[in-house]
Design an enzyme around this catalytic site. Structure first.
Site, PDB file in Angstrom:
ATOM      1  N   GLY A 216       0.798  -1.212   0.000  1.00  0.00           N
ATOM      2  CA  GLY A 216       0.000   0.000   0.000  1.00  0.00           C
ATOM      3  C   GLY A 216       0.825   1.254   0.000  1.00  0.00           C
ATOM      4  O   GLY A 216       0.260   2.335  -0.034  1.00  0.00           O
ATOM      5  N   ASP A 224       1.459  -1.058  -4.554  1.00  0.00           N
ATOM      6  CA  ASP A 224       0.324  -0.154  -4.474  1.00  0.00           C
ATOM      7  C   ASP A 224      -0.525  -0.411  -5.716  1.00  0.00           C
ATOM      8  O   ASP A 224      -0.161  -1.225  -6.572  1.00  0.00           O
ATOM      9  CB  ASP A 224       0.765   1.311  -4.400  1.00  0.00           C
ATOM     10  CG  ASP A 224      -0.213   2.162  -3.594  1.00  0.00           C
ATOM     11  OD1 ASP A 224      -1.438   1.964  -3.774  1.00  0.00           O
ATOM     12  OD2 ASP A 224       0.225   2.992  -2.798  1.00  0.00           O
ATOM     13  N   ASP A 244      -3.561  -4.829  -5.573  1.00  0.00           N
ATOM     14  CA  ASP A 244      -4.760  -4.435  -4.841  1.00  0.00           C
ATOM     15  C   ASP A 244      -4.841  -5.315  -3.600  1.00  0.00           C
ATOM     16  O   ASP A 244      -4.976  -6.530  -3.703  1.00  0.00           O
ATOM     17  CB  ASP A 244      -5.995  -4.634  -5.727  1.00  0.00           C
ATOM     18  CG  ASP A 244      -7.293  -4.240  -5.039  1.00  0.00           C
ATOM     19  OD1 ASP A 244      -7.292  -4.071  -3.799  1.00  0.00           O
ATOM     20  OD2 ASP A 244      -8.318  -4.130  -5.733  1.00  0.00           O
ATOM     21  N   HIS A 264      -6.235   2.022   8.940  1.00  0.00           N
ATOM     22  CA  HIS A 264      -7.089   3.084   9.498  1.00  0.00           C
ATOM     23  C   HIS A 264      -7.989   3.717   8.429  1.00  0.00           C
ATOM     24  O   HIS A 264      -8.891   4.489   8.759  1.00  0.00           O
ATOM     25  CB  HIS A 264      -6.254   4.141  10.222  1.00  0.00           C
ATOM     26  CG  HIS A 264      -5.558   5.128   9.342  1.00  0.00           C
ATOM     27  ND1 HIS A 264      -5.098   6.336   9.791  1.00  0.00           N
ATOM     28  CD2 HIS A 264      -5.223   5.086   8.016  1.00  0.00           C
ATOM     29  CE1 HIS A 264      -4.524   7.007   8.810  1.00  0.00           C
ATOM     30  NE2 HIS A 264      -4.587   6.266   7.723  1.00  0.00           N
TER      31      HIS A 264
END
Length: 356
Positions: A216, A224, A244, A264
């Site tokens: 990510g 990413d 992904d 988060h």
């Protein structure tokens, strides 16, 4: 009891260089803020929230758009009168004077003599770091201000329920959003290498197996979404891979899978899915999942973390989490927490997990 004059004298000369390290600076900053609250009246606080903050942010954005901070820095950054700054930017002198008075009153620039100002480190940084100035751009206009203004009304309309529906960011402001996140990482956070003992990763490396997979954000693999990594230039030791994280993790058996500020952004069920996809690629007894996230303390949580929590709620129906909540996400994916690395007063911690 100390007099106001004594207190003011003790604070004279205080600046960013007054402390031995960042931890000491943060401790002093928080203590100063606590002291400020103790000497403010309720009206002082209400005035700041509803008038001062809005007027200051509007002035800052106007001056950034007018090119004042950039032009000022490029001209040498010396003290200038409002007349000189108006000539430098082509902005109406009366308007620029009113804006400068506002931000000077908030100690964001320094008035050396009447109607003459010099830039502070903050003002200089707005000129030298485009990402910092960008936080006052579309991120300010289309995300933070509108979402926090609307949040109380939305929560009342929905019966004051905690939001859990997935949301999406307006594609027109993706660039500004990424700039804001860049600043969050650069100025607000501690490098994970200063939190976690990376020698335990390097020392256990297996030949022919990737060492660290950065999910990510060769032996080092940066992953990413394809559109994000396309054309990205990195050190030759790093392999860039489109991925992904809602699909199975393609790199198997790496020593460490690292995620920084990923979970988060997502609701609990989706965060568990992300963890499950990584767990399916891990080697039992060898691989580690390192989750670099802000954690909400059970007592006196840091303001930067609680602010981020409400931002995640209003922006993405997501959240910052406590140690217990992070542990539940890990366990639900078939993993167990090995240790939580949490430096004092650090915004972020590292949750180290392995297969059960």
């Amino acid at each position: 009891m100390a007099s106001a004059d004594q207190l003011i004298a003790n604070l004279e000369g205080l600046n960013l260089n007054s402390f031995a390290n960042e931890l000491e600076r943060v401790r002093a900053r928080d203590a100063l803020f606590e002291a400020l609250r103790k000497v403010q009246t309720p009206w002082d606080i209400v005035w700041d929230h509803n008038w001062v903050n809005g007027a200051t942010n509007a002035s800052i954005k106007t001056l950034i758009e007018a090119g004042l901070f950039t032009e000022w820095a490029e001209s040498g950054g010396a003290p200038k009168t409002t007349t000189e700054l108006a000539e430098l930017t082509g902005v109406d002198e009366v308007l620029i004077k009113r804006m400068l008075r506002q931000i000077s009153g908030q100690q964001l620039i320094t008035e050396t003599v009447p109607d003459t100002y010099k830039p502070t480190p903050w003002a200089t940084a707005l000129a030298t770091d485009p990402a910092l100035a960008s936080c006052y751009g579309e991120f300010y206009a289309q995300l933070n201000n509108p979402m926090f203004r609307s949040l109380p009304y939305f929560l009342k309309k929905t019966g004051f329920k905690n939001p859990t529906d997935d949301l999406a960011i307006n594609s027109e402001m993706v660039g500004s959003f990424h700039a804001a996140m860049q600043c969050h990482s650069k100025y607000n956070l501690t490098s994970w290498c200063e939190v976690y003992p990376t020698d335990s990763i390097v020392g256990a490396k297996k030949e022919g197996v990737p060492l660290v997979v950065d999910v990510g954000d060769g032996s080092l693999v940066l992953q990413d979404l394809p559109d994000v990594v396309r054309g990205m230039k990195v050190d030759k030791a790093i392999s860039v891979q489109g991925y992904d994280f809602f699909t199975p993790q393609p790199v198997k058996g790496a020593r460490a899978y690292f995620m920084h500020n990923v979970l988060h952004d997502w609701t609990d069920d989706l965060a568990v899915k992300i963890n499950e996809n990584i767990a399916s690629a891990m080697e039992k007894g060898y691989s580690r999942l390192l989750i670099h996230e802000s954690l909400i303390s059970s007592a006196k949580p840091l303001a930067r973390v609680t602010t981020s929590d409400l931002t995640m709620m209003a922006c993405l129906s997501a959240k910052e989490r406590t140690e217990s909540e992070c542990g539940q996400l890990v366990e639900s994916a078939g993993l167990k927490v090995v240790k939580i690395w949490r430096p004092p007063l650090s915004v972020e911690s590292i949750i180290e997990a392995e297969l059960v």
